[in-house]
Each structure stands twice: as C-alpha cells, then as structure tokens.
Scaffold this motif. Structure first.
Motif, PDB file in Angstrom:
ATOM      1  N   GLU A   1       0.830  -1.206   0.000  1.00  0.00           N
ATOM      2  CA  GLU A   1       0.000   0.000   0.000  1.00  0.00           C
ATOM      3  C   GLU A   1       0.867   1.260   0.000  1.00  0.00           C
ATOM      4  O   GLU A   1       0.802   2.064  -0.920  1.00  0.00           O
ATOM      5  N   ARG A   2       1.685   1.447   1.016  1.00  0.00           N
ATOM      6  CA  ARG A   2       2.536   2.637   1.047  1.00  0.00           C
ATOM      7  C   ARG A   2       3.673   2.551   0.024  1.00  0.00           C
ATOM      8  O   ARG A   2       3.997   3.529  -0.647  1.00  0.00           O
ATOM      9  N   GLY A   3       4.288   1.373  -0.089  1.00  0.00           N
ATOM     10  CA  GLY A   3       5.423   1.214  -0.996  1.00  0.00           C
ATOM     11  C   GLY A   3       5.046   0.971  -2.434  1.00  0.00           C
ATOM     12  O   GLY A   3       5.865   1.183  -3.331  1.00  0.00           O
ATOM     13  N   GLY A   4       3.824   0.518  -2.677  1.00  0.00           N
ATOM     14  CA  GLY A   4       3.339   0.347  -4.046  1.00  0.00           C
ATOM     15  C   GLY A   4       4.115  -0.660  -4.879  1.00  0.00           C
ATOM     16  O   GLY A   4       4.249  -0.493  -6.100  1.00  0.00           O
ATOM     17  N   LEU A   5       4.628  -1.728  -4.261  1.00  0.00           N
ATOM     18  CA  LEU A   5       5.419  -2.708  -4.998  1.00  0.00           C
ATOM     19  C   LEU A   5       4.590  -3.354  -6.098  1.00  0.00           C
ATOM     20  O   LEU A   5       3.465  -3.786  -5.868  1.00  0.00           O
ATOM     21  N   LYS A   6       5.195  -3.444  -7.288  1.00  0.00           N
ATOM     22  CA  LYS A   6       4.513  -4.018  -8.451  1.00  0.00           C
ATOM     23  C   LYS A   6       5.359  -5.144  -9.036  1.00  0.00           C
ATOM     24  O   LYS A   6       6.574  -5.219  -8.812  1.00  0.00           O
ATOM     25  N   ALA A   7       4.716  -6.002  -9.786  1.00  0.00           N
ATOM     26  CA  ALA A   7       5.413  -7.096 -10.456  1.00  0.00           C
ATOM     27  C   ALA A   7       6.523  -6.537 -11.338  1.00  0.00           C
ATOM     28  O   ALA A   7       6.353  -5.518 -12.022  1.00  0.00           O
ATOM     29  N   GLY A   8       7.665  -7.204 -11.305  1.00  0.00           N
ATOM     30  CA  GLY A   8       8.797  -6.782 -12.116  1.00  0.00           C
ATOM     31  C   GLY A   8       9.713  -5.775 -11.450  1.00  0.00           C
ATOM     32  O   GLY A   8      10.807  -5.513 -11.951  1.00  0.00           O
ATOM     33  N   GLU A   9       9.292  -5.206 -10.322  1.00  0.00           N
ATOM     34  CA  GLU A   9      10.137  -4.255  -9.614  1.00  0.00           C
ATOM     35  C   GLU A   9      11.122  -4.986  -8.707  1.00  0.00           C
ATOM     36  O   GLU A   9      10.981  -6.176  -8.424  1.00  0.00           O
ATOM     37  N   THR A  10      12.107  -4.241  -8.214  1.00  0.00           N
ATOM     38  CA  THR A  10      13.105  -4.786  -7.301  1.00  0.00           C
ATOM     39  C   THR A  10      12.872  -4.239  -5.902  1.00  0.00           C
ATOM     40  O   THR A  10      12.522  -3.069  -5.726  1.00  0.00           O
ATOM     41  N   ILE A  11      13.067  -5.107  -4.901  1.00  0.00           N
ATOM     42  CA  ILE A  11      12.910  -4.697  -3.509  1.00  0.00           C
ATOM     43  C   ILE A  11      14.094  -5.192  -2.696  1.00  0.00           C
ATOM     44  O   ILE A  11      14.562  -6.324  -2.894  1.00  0.00           O
TER      45      ILE A  11
ATOM     46  N   ASP B   1      13.920  -0.415  -6.618  1.00  0.00           N
ATOM     47  CA  ASP B   1      12.709   0.404  -6.642  1.00  0.00           C
ATOM     48  C   ASP B   1      12.151   0.666  -5.244  1.00  0.00           C
ATOM     49  O   ASP B   1      11.542   1.704  -4.996  1.00  0.00           O
ATOM     50  N   LEU B   2      12.341  -0.281  -4.314  1.00  0.00           N
ATOM     51  CA  LEU B   2      11.729  -0.175  -2.990  1.00  0.00           C
ATOM     52  C   LEU B   2      12.667  -0.772  -1.948  1.00  0.00           C
ATOM     53  O   LEU B   2      13.302  -1.805  -2.194  1.00  0.00           O
ATOM     54  N   ILE B   3      12.770  -0.106  -0.802  1.00  0.00           N
ATOM     55  CA  ILE B   3      13.525  -0.645   0.336  1.00  0.00           C
ATOM     56  C   ILE B   3      12.612  -0.662   1.546  1.00  0.00           C
ATOM     57  O   ILE B   3      11.972   0.338   1.876  1.00  0.00           O
ATOM     58  N   LEU B   4      12.550  -1.821   2.218  1.00  0.00           N
ATOM     59  CA  LEU B   4      11.837  -1.951   3.485  1.00  0.00           C
ATOM     60  C   LEU B   4      12.893  -1.975   4.581  1.00  0.00           C
ATOM     61  O   LEU B   4      13.694  -2.910   4.664  1.00  0.00           O
ATOM     62  N   ASP B   5      12.887  -0.944   5.422  1.00  0.00           N
ATOM     63  CA  ASP B   5      13.959  -0.757   6.401  1.00  0.00           C
ATOM     64  C   ASP B   5      13.396  -0.749   7.812  1.00  0.00           C
ATOM     65  O   ASP B   5      12.500   0.040   8.126  1.00  0.00           O
ATOM     66  N   MET B   6      13.924  -1.627   8.664  1.00  0.00           N
ATOM     67  CA  MET B   6      13.581  -1.610  10.083  1.00  0.00           C
ATOM     68  C   MET B   6      14.830  -1.386  10.937  1.00  0.00           C
ATOM     69  O   MET B   6      14.843  -1.687  12.124  1.00  0.00           O
ATOM     70  N   VAL B   7      15.882  -0.841  10.303  1.00  0.00           N
ATOM     71  CA  VAL B   7      17.151  -0.622  10.989  1.00  0.00           C
ATOM     72  C   VAL B   7      17.357   0.856  11.305  1.00  0.00           C
ATOM     73  O   VAL B   7      17.596   1.245  12.441  1.00  0.00           O
TER      74      VAL B   7
END
Length: 334
Positions: free
Chosen positions: A141-151, A218-224
């Motif tokens: 939802e917030r990050g909007g990750l889509k097929a084919g993108e890099t995370i 395209d997207l980074i999920l960071d908990m650090v």
C-alpha cells in the motif's frame, strides 16, 4: 460473558521495565469485551520486536490498550461484545490486538479478526497478524510494490523479513535482502530471495547497484534506520521508495537530502499499533482478499523457529534479544 468461563487467567505482567526477566507470570481476572469486541481464548501468541521495546520502556501501549504485552493471537471466540454480528461463539480466528496477547484470554475488535486459514494450525495462525498486516500496508500500500520491480528487504530472516520475501515473490518482484550470517542467507534464498547480502562483510549498496546494472532498487523496506538511511537513499533507483517501519539504530541523524530531490524519491513509513480500528479493519479486508488464498493454497506460510510455554515468556524474549532466530518466536498459551 458466558457462564462456563473461569474467573481468572494467567497472563504475563510487566511490573517494571528491563530485560527478559522483567516479564513474570501473574493471575488476574479475564478482560471483558466492550462493544464491537470479542473475547478470545488464546491458543497461541506471537512475540515481536515491539514487545521487546515495550519491555524496555521504549514503546508504551496506545491509550485504552491493555498494558499486557502481545500484539497477535489466535484462538476461539468465547464471548461477544454488544453489536458484534460478524463473528459467533466457537469461531476460530487470529487477530491483531493493541496489547494483551500474552495471556490465556484476550479481547480483540471483531473487525481486526480474520478466520484461521484452511490448513493452518492455531499456532501458525497466531504467527500471521502482526507481520502480515505490517508487510501488506507498508510494502504494497505505502510502498506500491509491483510485479517486475526490485525490492531490498533489510533483516530478511526476521518475522517481517520472511513474510515480505514470500509475498514479494508471489506478487512477481525481484528480491534482495540483508542478513547477518550464512544460515540466515540460505533461509532467505530458500524463501525466494535472489540474493542475500551479508551486511557484516558486504556493502549492500554496491551489491544492489551491481545486481541492477547500476540503477538501484525500486523499494527498500527498512527496520534498521540510523546510518542505513543515507545508504538506502544511495541504493534506490530514480523514483524509488524508502519505507521505514522501525529503528534498531537511532531515528535521528543528519544526511544530505539533495539525492532525494535529484532522484525524485519517496521517503515514507508507518507504525501499526496506534492506528484506528477502522484503518486496521481495511488492512484485514485486503489481506483476506489478496493474501489468505495464498496461505490456504500453501504458496506462503509463516516460518516458526521456536515455541515457548506462556510461563516461559522470558526465555522467548531472551531468544529474541539474541537475534539467533529465523522467522517467528511463538508462545503456547493453552
């Protein structure tokens, strides 16, 4: 309340902040469901980083929430508050709660309850809410990750990380993650990560640049947090998004915002616990629609590392503090 319920229950008290030994079993009355809530006889509860933060005195429950730790549970509905029509006595559910999960009984808003996915045990179902609510709302939802993108997923072997890897895989993304040792790296690769980067001896910025032909992710999920933030910005592609969900390092630091402007980046983040019942209910509905079928088909599943009896919650927290685990740490509350 039904007449067959006991007057008292065992729960985990936190009389003072501190290390794992601060968590002590206690006896007290069962909570009563308010309007729109249900009482759940808890079969199992998940242990999460926010619980550790609460134990240490760094994450107070929101107003009105139980002071007992525990943010996710699964079990049987044994009492209904006024106005509850979507659940019935005897229903097996898992639920996201604002607190109170480390107990034999816990109240939950009915709108934050989901049916136990077909084929999953109550223990497995209790491992779902905190991680799946968090990953869905932040990555998709917030990050909007889509097929084919890099995370790039930091902490890939955590409960959040193992959930994010599996869901990103099912929705068609290329997945990179950071880990602390080879065992955790292999676990992430087995779940669907293309590359697991050992942050102890590799620079994740250089690695993801190489893996993406210099473009970045395209997207980074960071908990650090901390010094990861400017490195995240460097690792992001043009129009990339950084989603911050926690801080294991300081939340305050100084860095240059110019790259954010030049690359047209989005920096965002969220916490889950303080959100309204209505907001959490919307996430629950999205999960039921988009993710529950994946769980019921076996395409994704919670990865449970170790389960402790409720009375040994302190040992569960000691394991969490050690960071040796891969996946979820659980409590058996029966």
């Amino acid at each position: 309340m039904t007449g067959s319920l006991p007057d008292e229950m065992t729960y985990i008290d936190l009389p003072s902040f501190g290390g794992p030994d601060a968590l002590v079993p206690a006896r007290g009355p069962l909570p009563r469901p308010a309007a729109g809530e249900v009482l759940i006889k808890v079969a199992a509860a998940g242990v999460n980083r926010p619980d550790v933060m609460q134990r240490e005195g760094n994450y107070n429950p929101p107003p009105g929430a139980s002071p007992v730790p525990g943010l996710e549970i699964a079990g049987e509905v044994v009492a209904l508050g006024d106005g509850v029509s979507d659940l019935q006595l005897g229903d097996k559910v898992c639920a996201l709660v604002g607190g109170g999960g480390y107990a034999q009984y816990c109240v939950a808003p009915s709108l934050q309850c989901l049916p136990v996915p077909k084929g999953l045990s109550l223990l497995e179902a209790a491992a779902l809410p905190e991680n799946y609510f968090t990953v869905w709302t932040n990555v998709f939802e917030r990050g909007g990750l889509k097929a084919g993108e890099t995370i790039l997923i930091h902490g890939g072997s955590s409960g959040i990380g193992t959930t994010a890897i599996q869901l990103a895989r099912e929705f068609g993304a290329r997945i990179f993650t950071t880990v602390g040792n080879s065992e955790k790296a292999q676990a992430c690769l087995d779940l669907g990560a293309e590359r697991a980067i050992n942050y102890r001896d590799e620079d994740y910025v250089s690695v993801v640049k190489e893996l993406t032909d210099g473009k970045g992710v395209d997207l980074i999920l960071d908990m650090v947090g901390g010094d990861y933030i400017p490195r995240d910005i460097e690792a992001l592609a043009i129009e990339g998004r950084l989603v911050q969900i926690a801080f294991q390092k300081p939340s305050k630091m100084e860095f240059d915002f110019l790259p954010m402007m030049l690359k047209r980046l989005t920096l965002t983040g969220s916490t889950l616990r303080p959100r309204s019942v209505e907001q959490k209910a919307a996430i629950a509905q999205a999960l039921h629609t988009h993710v529950w079928p994946l769980l019921e088909s076996g395409k994704v599943k919670p990865l449970i590392y170790e389960t402790f009896p409720l009375e040994k919650t302190c040992d569960a927290h000691a394991l969490m503090d050690s960071s040796k685990h891969i996946g979820k740490i659980m409590l058996d509350c029966q």
